[in-house]
Enzyme design. Structure first.
Site, PDB file in Angstrom:
ATOM      1  CG  ASP A  37      -1.782   1.184   1.370  1.00 18.67           C
ATOM      2  OD1 ASP A  37      -2.356   1.601   0.353  1.00 18.67           O
ATOM      3  OD2 ASP A  37      -1.886   1.720   2.489  1.00 18.67           O
ATOM      4  CG  ASP A  39      -1.813   7.739   0.537  1.00 15.40           C
ATOM      5  OD1 ASP A  39      -1.405   8.904   0.678  1.00 15.40           O
ATOM      6  OD2 ASP A  39      -2.147   7.247  -0.559  1.00 15.40           O
TER       7      ASP A  39
END
Length: 285
Positions: A37, A39
């Site tokens: 991922d 953020d």
């Protein structure tokens, strides 16, 4: 996939850096394939999504691990956006929670649910702006396959009005579904697709669904739980949550391991790179 998954309180999940032998045992000598991922995982969470810039030090770590292991970035951001922010050639980039995938060399992979949702999303975006632009701090972020409504910067007193707009717009567009995240709700096409389905599909599409490969998904948000659950169905699959249990003591996760913050994610990635560079001869990551 089965609907039966193992969840634990975050505080009860073993720490990947504090217990490297347990992580090594879980890998079982397999080659990690990393799904990252962006953020909150590679970068800290910031008030405005456009300010989440990858540091040079973080980019160096990701580039190092990508030189020796398969690496994909799977983000809720638009693919061109996260590709620009990471700015490392040779990675697989999956944007919009896996709706939009690009492989090294500029090729794209058409996933099973690709389609044109622009008219529906355009109309929903206009409706969200009409209701939310008057709320100080609310932010509507249009993406190719979704619309994010951010409320991190709104006053607590304004949240009921924000929530009422989301409910009203969601009711007008039954072809869209609401996906919660950290201080954000996203409206996405109401089809059976998420980060977990994307990771399982990528494993097959990239010929990584092999017994010698251990797929690892590293993420922080509730949207990443779909990937953690999906990897519980894969032999050798592991979810690694980036979250400090003190910040949300009640949270439960399907991840097998955890770290506290993005800095520790980078430490873990560097250890995995070192293990791969040494040809797997070290005792543990």
């Amino acid at each position: 996939m089965s609907d039966t998954f193992t969840h634990r309180r975050v505080a009860d999940v073993p720490h990947a850096l504090d217990d490297p032998q347990a992580l090594a045992a879980a890998l079982g000598g397999r080659t990690p394939a990393l799904f990252l991922d962006y953020d909150g995982t590679l970068t800290p969470i910031v008030p405005r999504p456009e300010d989440a810039v990858l540091s040079d030090a973080a980019r160096a770590v990701v580039r190092r691990v990508a030189a020796v292991l398969p690496v994909a970035v799977v983000s809720g951001r638009d693919r061109p956006d996260v590709e620009r922010l990471v700015a490392i050639d040779g990675l697989i980039y999956a944007g919009s929670h896996g709706f939009d995938v690009e492989v090294p060399g500029g090729g794209t992979l058409e996933n099973p649910v690709s389609g044109d949702w622009s008219q529906t999303l355009d109309a929903a975006e206009r409706a969200l702006h009409a209701g939310l632009d008057a709320i100080d701090g609310a932010q509507v972020e249009r993406k190719k396959f979704s619309i994010a409504a951010h409320y991190r910067r709104i006053a607590d007193a304004d949240y009921p009005a924000f929530r009422a707009v989301l409910d009203e717009v969601g009711g007008r567009f039954p072809d869209l579904k609401e996906k919660p995240g950290k201080k954000v709700f996203e409206l996405q096409p109401a089809i059976d697709w998420h980060k977990g389905k994307c990771v399982l599909w990528l494993l097959q599409a990239l010929d990584l669904d092999r017994p010698d490969v251990a797929p690892l998904f590293l993420g922080d948000d509730v949207t990443d739980e779909d990937a953690f659950r999906a990897l519980q169905t894969v032999d050798g699959g592991l979810g690694i949550l980036c979250a400090d249990p003190a910040e949300d003591p009640a949270r439960e996760t399907a991840a097998a391991f955890r770290v506290d913050d993005p800095d520790q994610i980078l430490t873990l990635l560097a250890r995995l790179a070192g293990l791969a560079e040494a040809g797997g001869e070290e005792d543990a990551p």
